[in-house]
Scaffold this active site. Sequence first.
Site, PDB file in Angstrom:
ATOM      1  N   TYR A 128       5.880  22.912  26.918  1.00 58.49           N
ATOM      2  CA  TYR A 128       6.528  23.015  28.154  1.00 58.49           C
ATOM      3  C   TYR A 128       6.128  24.468  28.836  1.00 58.49           C
ATOM      4  O   TYR A 128       6.139  25.470  28.013  1.00 58.49           O
ATOM      5  CB  TYR A 128       7.951  22.639  27.960  1.00 58.49           C
ATOM      6  N   SER A 169      18.109  35.144  15.507  1.00 61.01           N
ATOM      7  CA  SER A 169      16.533  35.263  15.917  1.00 61.01           C
ATOM      8  C   SER A 169      16.042  36.576  15.351  1.00 61.01           C
ATOM      9  O   SER A 169      14.867  36.772  15.034  1.00 61.01           O
ATOM     10  CB  SER A 169      16.845  35.661  17.346  1.00 61.01           C
ATOM     11  N   LYS A 181      26.481  24.953  23.881  1.00 63.75           N
ATOM     12  CA  LYS A 181      25.941  25.951  24.890  1.00 63.75           C
ATOM     13  C   LYS A 181      26.035  25.046  26.236  1.00 63.75           C
ATOM     14  O   LYS A 181      26.312  25.596  27.006  1.00 63.75           O
ATOM     15  CB  LYS A 181      24.719  26.673  24.461  1.00 63.75           C
ATOM     16  N   PRO A 241      19.096  32.856  28.240  1.00 59.85           N
ATOM     17  CA  PRO A 241      17.890  33.054  27.668  1.00 59.85           C
ATOM     18  C   PRO A 241      17.502  32.032  26.444  1.00 59.85           C
ATOM     19  O   PRO A 241      18.220  31.192  26.006  1.00 59.85           O
ATOM     20  CB  PRO A 241      18.346  34.499  26.968  1.00 59.85           C
ATOM     21  N   PHE A 249      10.927  26.505  19.347  1.00 54.88           N
ATOM     22  CA  PHE A 249      11.295  26.854  20.504  1.00 54.88           C
ATOM     23  C   PHE A 249      10.448  27.677  21.134  1.00 54.88           C
ATOM     24  O   PHE A 249      10.670  29.017  21.081  1.00 54.88           O
ATOM     25  CB  PHE A 249      12.878  27.348  20.656  1.00 54.88           C
TER      26      PHE A 249
END
Length: 341
Positions: A303, A216, A171, A196, A236
């Site tokens: 994060y 997903s 990506k 995204p 993630f």
Amino acid sequence: MSIEEQIILITGASGFVATQVVRLFLQRGYRVRGTVRSEQTAEKVRSIFPEYKEKLSFAIVQDIAQPGAFDEAVKGVQGIIHTASPFQFRVEDNERDLLQPAIRGTRSLLEATQHHAPQVKRVVLTSSFAAINHLRKGYWPEHTYTEADWNPDTYEEARTADGPTAYCASKTLAEKAAWEFVETEKPNFTLATICPPMIYGPVEQPVASMDRLNESAADVYRFMNGSLTEIPATGFPAWVDVRDVAEAHLRAYEAEQAAANERFFVVAGNFFYDEVCEVLRGVEGVDKAKVPVGKTQERPKVYGVSNEKVRSRLGMEFYSLEASIRDTAESLLKLEKKLKQ
């Protein structure tokens, strides 16, 4: 040219994100030309949008990595949304299955646009948080990710890396290839990239079986079907709803600042798998006994993620995690029932 006269090319039209993008552009009034790999797939996509049969057409592109793959598809269109790129972590050959299709596919489309569709003024590319995220930093709690961040992994590192690392690199390198093309070739069009993270929300694309879900959707389904007894770590911990991702593509295409090259981190916020399981237990039809239970107090520090730019530039608001996971689960239950018939 009015919206009703414009044809928008949407690549990979049968995908999870692309299905929602196609829907939104059709609802807005545009004509849509989708790229798919076969006429059979085109028929499946047509069946999702029976009310738009006059406004929806298709171009067959069997291999996006082939030179000239998009030459015919781009002719006569006014705008392009490029969603087609492999999203899978388990592959046999990183270079063949991930890196080359992503990079060559992007480059091939931009070259075709430059040479065969000089009328196109705006291209929107579906990139990913994978192109932003610094995998080796892990949860990196002292950092907040924005559009300024880039995944530092190189092509050479990705060739022999594990699946997730290679996917993230694919990506990154595809998006970088797009920006390099714009910088060196100075084409007629401007570029917007949409990045995204984990994308949840209703599954509406053609699906052949429950073990052929997009990554997903499968991520949520495993918490519903009894295949997990414990809640794993959230790999993630950043998410967004697929309908918001589609909205961002439309807004980035139509934005007043469409004369500018822009990168957008389209993210709703952080999340953890125990929150997903909590929502699933409240969805009618989900067997609560199959949903794993975990301790919420064990969430690690992770994060931060900033959606300030998409809120201010594109006026975006976002679905809540509860609504998104509920709608995902309900669509999976519906699909399960349909496939059993």
